[in-house]
Scaffold this active site. Structure first.
Site, PDB file in Angstrom:
ATOM      1  N   GLU A 363      32.655   0.739  42.402  1.00 28.66           N
ATOM      2  CA  GLU A 363      32.997  -0.695  42.486  1.00 28.66           C
ATOM      3  C   GLU A 363      34.127  -1.065  41.520  1.00 28.66           C
ATOM      4  O   GLU A 363      34.120  -2.111  40.877  1.00 28.66           O
ATOM      5  CB  GLU A 363      31.738  -1.558  42.309  1.00 28.66           C
ATOM      6  CG  GLU A 363      30.720  -1.210  43.387  1.00 28.66           C
ATOM      7  CD  GLU A 363      29.676  -2.252  43.663  1.00 28.66           C
ATOM      8  OE1 GLU A 363      29.913  -3.431  43.378  1.00 28.66           O
ATOM      9  OE2 GLU A 363      28.632  -1.866  44.220  1.00 28.66           O
TER      10      GLU A 363
HETATM   11  C1  LIG Z   1      28.164   8.075  43.715  1.00 30.50           C
HETATM   12  C2  LIG Z   1      29.232   7.221  44.309  1.00 30.50           C
HETATM   13  C3  LIG Z   1      28.889   6.155  45.136  1.00 30.50           C
HETATM   14  C4  LIG Z   1      29.882   5.371  45.733  1.00 30.50           C
HETATM   15  N1  LIG Z   1      29.537   4.393  46.631  1.00 30.50           N
HETATM   16  C5  LIG Z   1      30.506   3.776  47.350  1.00 30.50           C
HETATM   17  C6  LIG Z   1      30.182   2.890  48.437  1.00 30.50           C
HETATM   18  O1  LIG Z   1      28.998   2.627  48.722  1.00 30.50           O
HETATM   19  N2  LIG Z   1      31.190   2.354  49.168  1.00 30.50           N
HETATM   20  C7  LIG Z   1      32.504   2.613  48.896  1.00 30.50           C
HETATM   21  O2  LIG Z   1      33.357   2.092  49.599  1.00 30.50           O
HETATM   22  N3  LIG Z   1      32.842   3.435  47.875  1.00 30.50           N
HETATM   23  C8  LIG Z   1      31.882   4.029  47.106  1.00 30.50           C
HETATM   24  N4  LIG Z   1      32.232   4.889  46.080  1.00 30.50           N
HETATM   25  C9  LIG Z   1      33.648   5.172  45.827  1.00 30.50           C
HETATM   26  C10 LIG Z   1      34.151   4.605  44.499  1.00 30.50           C
HETATM   27  O3  LIG Z   1      34.244   3.221  44.583  1.00 30.50           O
HETATM   28  C11 LIG Z   1      35.492   5.301  44.202  1.00 30.50           C
HETATM   29  O4  LIG Z   1      35.183   6.637  43.839  1.00 30.50           O
HETATM   30  C12 LIG Z   1      36.254   4.609  43.094  1.00 30.50           C
HETATM   31  O5  LIG Z   1      36.723   3.365  43.525  1.00 30.50           O
HETATM   32  C13 LIG Z   1      37.433   5.450  42.582  1.00 30.50           C
HETATM   33  O6  LIG Z   1      38.220   5.903  43.630  1.00 30.50           O
HETATM   34  P1  LIG Z   1      38.629   7.454  43.713  1.00 30.50           P
HETATM   35  O7  LIG Z   1      37.372   8.246  43.567  1.00 30.50           O
HETATM   36  O8  LIG Z   1      39.421   7.666  44.931  1.00 30.50           O
HETATM   37  O9  LIG Z   1      39.469   7.707  42.427  1.00 30.50           O
HETATM   38  P2  LIG Z   1      41.068   7.463  42.283  1.00 30.50           P
HETATM   39  O10 LIG Z   1      41.413   6.126  42.827  1.00 30.50           O
HETATM   40  O11 LIG Z   1      41.766   8.646  42.829  1.00 30.50           O
HETATM   41  O12 LIG Z   1      41.237   7.442  40.715  1.00 30.50           O
HETATM   42  C14 LIG Z   1      41.302   8.611  39.915  1.00 30.50           C
HETATM   43  C15 LIG Z   1      41.555   8.181  38.470  1.00 30.50           C
HETATM   44  O13 LIG Z   1      42.810   7.513  38.388  1.00 30.50           O
HETATM   45  C16 LIG Z   1      42.638   6.212  37.843  1.00 30.50           C
HETATM   46  N5  LIG Z   1      43.596   5.292  38.448  1.00 30.50           N
HETATM   47  C17 LIG Z   1      43.838   5.087  39.764  1.00 30.50           C
HETATM   48  N6  LIG Z   1      44.748   4.135  39.928  1.00 30.50           N
HETATM   49  C18 LIG Z   1      45.109   3.721  38.693  1.00 30.50           C
HETATM   50  C19 LIG Z   1      46.026   2.745  38.192  1.00 30.50           C
HETATM   51  N7  LIG Z   1      46.759   1.967  39.015  1.00 30.50           N
HETATM   52  N8  LIG Z   1      46.141   2.589  36.852  1.00 30.50           N
HETATM   53  C20 LIG Z   1      45.385   3.340  36.006  1.00 30.50           C
HETATM   54  N9  LIG Z   1      44.508   4.266  36.419  1.00 30.50           N
HETATM   55  C21 LIG Z   1      44.373   4.450  37.743  1.00 30.50           C
HETATM   56  C22 LIG Z   1      41.193   5.847  38.151  1.00 30.50           C
HETATM   57  O14 LIG Z   1      40.715   4.838  37.290  1.00 30.50           O
HETATM   58  C23 LIG Z   1      40.508   7.189  37.954  1.00 30.50           C
HETATM   59  O15 LIG Z   1      40.276   7.407  36.598  1.00 30.50           O
HETATM   60  C24 LIG Z   1      31.232   5.635  45.436  1.00 30.50           C
HETATM   61  C25 LIG Z   1      31.577   6.688  44.570  1.00 30.50           C
HETATM   62  C26 LIG Z   1      30.615   7.482  44.025  1.00 30.50           C
HETATM   63  C27 LIG Z   1      31.014   8.641  43.147  1.00 30.50           C
END
Ligand SMILES: Cc1cc2nc3c(=O)[nH]c(=O)nc-3n(C[C@H](O)[C@H](O)[C@H](O)COP(=O)(O)OP(=O)(O)OC[C@H]3O[C@@H](n4cnc5c(N)ncnc54)[C@H](O)[C@@H]3O)c2cc1C
Length: 380
Positions: A363
């Site tokens: 989230e």
């Molecule tokens: C157990 C679990 C349950 C989940 N449940 C749901 C769900 O029910 N529905 C749903 O839709 N999603 C869900 N998610 C997804 C979750 O919301 C995403 O994993 C999260 O938003 C991060 O996206 P990403 O994993 O693609 O990481 P990325 O976006 O690839 O980020 C990787 C890293 O880069 C950083 N980063 C990215 N952009 C920037 C920026 N502009 N400036 C600085 N830092 C940045 C991030 O903070 C992170 O540290 C879930 C994830 C997990 C692990």
């Protein structure tokens, strides 16, 4: 200003506390180990009204305020964050989103069953190439007149295998960017909708996280939430409230670990006295207590702002950012206070430490919360 809780809030806290001790605690270690979804416990939570806490009673909800919801989230999360994330997703992302933005027909058809806990819901925004950058949606919902054809993959979906109703965000018109995104209600079993394998996770292992595949799934137009192009706004507005729930989950994880560490420190003896009598341990407990108090105030304030009809985007981001940091810091210290016992499963704190980590990721990661907060303070 009134910092006291009402009789009703105190009753909700006691009910959630009793449920956590009597229904969630037994078997929580085994469920975590086996990655077993707490199905029976979720059914009972639904019967007790915890799955549609903020939903109006006319849609089978409990008609309570956001403060009641965060109080319950804290108590449930002290014991079992795998169960509390189901409560959070169903309440904040699914029921709240539908009640705020769905049509009356959609509410009657879907919300009434979700709020009563008869079925549970999932919120599907994240994709392999669209996490923090949620505008980069690759899932498409092509307009075919009276229906959409949905294609693409969602990942990390909480309740992915167990849900019955899925709120799916997809791109209809690429040219329009985030204004060309829609939110669609998808039912389990619709032809072309496949559920991928369950993820093997570090924490909240009892929760059910899956990828989802949509292959030419036909979605009737009446399943679109709001006007054409409203999907991204729907997702952002819903997540803003969701963050308060996750902040409350982080608060509960921190408070649960603190309570265990406090108890242990008064029982465990080293150098002829209870370890709480060593100032290094007592000071750790003092730090934990202060941080948890601060977090609780932030979470309650954000819930209160939502209940007052005020804007809670900033307070929700602040609460989630700080609560998730405190959850992480506190659980690490709770493991430390338990010494070797902290490193084994029987004492619960290692699980709370693993569970805490997710609150800094889902989230909206902590970095994304800092973007929200810094934009807000810099624009003034
Ligand atoms: C157990 C679990 C349950 C989940 N449940 C749901 C769900 O029910 N529905 C749903 O839709 N999603 C869900 N998610 C997804 C979750 O919301 C995403 O994993 C999260 O938003 C991060 O996206 P990403 O994993 O693609 O990481 P990325 O976006 O690839 O980020 C990787 C890293 O880069 C950083 N980063 C990215 N952009 C920037 C920026 N502009 N400036 C600085 N830092 C940045 C991030 O903070 C992170 O540290 C879930 C994830 C997990 C692990």
């Amino acid at each position: 200003m009134d910092f006291s809780l009402s009789e009703e809030h105190l009753m909700i806290r006691q009910a959630a506390r009793d449920f956590a001790q009597n229904e969630l605690l037994p078997g929580v270690i085994e469920r975590d180990d086996a990655q077993k979804f707490p199905a029976e416990q979720i059914k009972k939570l639904g019967e007790l009204g915890f799955l549609g806490m903020m939903t109006d009673t006319k849609y089978n909800g409990s008609g309570m305020d956001t403060l009641s919801y965060v109080i319950a989230m804290e108590e449930l999360s002290k014991v079992d964050a795998s169960a509390s994330v189901v409560v959070s997703v169903n309440n904040s992302l699914v029921c709240w989103g539908l009640e705020a933005f769905a049509s009356e027909e959609q509410k009657q058809k879907y919300l009434t069953r979700l709020a009563s806990g008869e079925v549970i819901g999932a919120f599907c925004l994240s994709e392999p190439e669209a996490g923090s950058d949620a505008t980069s949606q690759k899932t498409t919902a092509i307009d075919k007149g009276d229906h959409y054809i949905l294609n693409g993959t969602k990942n990390w979906i909480t309740n992915g295998g167990t849900a019955d109703t899925y709120l799916v965000i997809a791109q209809t018109d690429k040219e329009k960017g985030h204004k060309g995104i829609n939110a669609l209600i998808v039912e389990k079993g619709m032809p072309g909708f496949e559920i991928g394998p369950k993820e093997n996770k570090l924490g909240i292992r009892g929760s059910d996280t899956h990828s989802l595949n949509f292959n030419d799934v036909k979605i009737p137009k009446e399943n679109r939430i709001g006007e054409d192009g409203f999907g991204f706004k729907f997702a952002m507005k819903t997540l803003a409230g969701g963050r308060i729930g996750i902040a409350a989950q982080a608060l509960g994880i921190a408070a649960g670990a603190y309570e265990l560490a406090l108890k242990y420190s008064k029982e465990r003896k080293a150098f002829g006295t209870e370890i709480a009598n060593h100032q290094a341990i007592a000071f750790k407990l003092a730090d934990m207590h202060v941080q948890i108090e601060a977090v609780r105030n932030l979470v309650y304030k954000s819930a209160w702002e939502k209940d007052q009809g005020l804007n809670y985007d900033l307070s929700g981001a602040i609460a989630k950012l700080y609560a998730s940091k405190v959850a992480m810091d506190t659980t690490i210290e709770a493991v430390q206070i338990h010494g070797g016992n902290g490193f084994v499963k029987d004492y619960h704190v290692e699980r709370l430490m693993r569970d805490a980590k997710i609150t800094q990721i889902y989230e909206g990661t902590s970095e994304i919360q800092k973007i929200v907060i810094s934009r807000s303070i810099l624009k003034d």
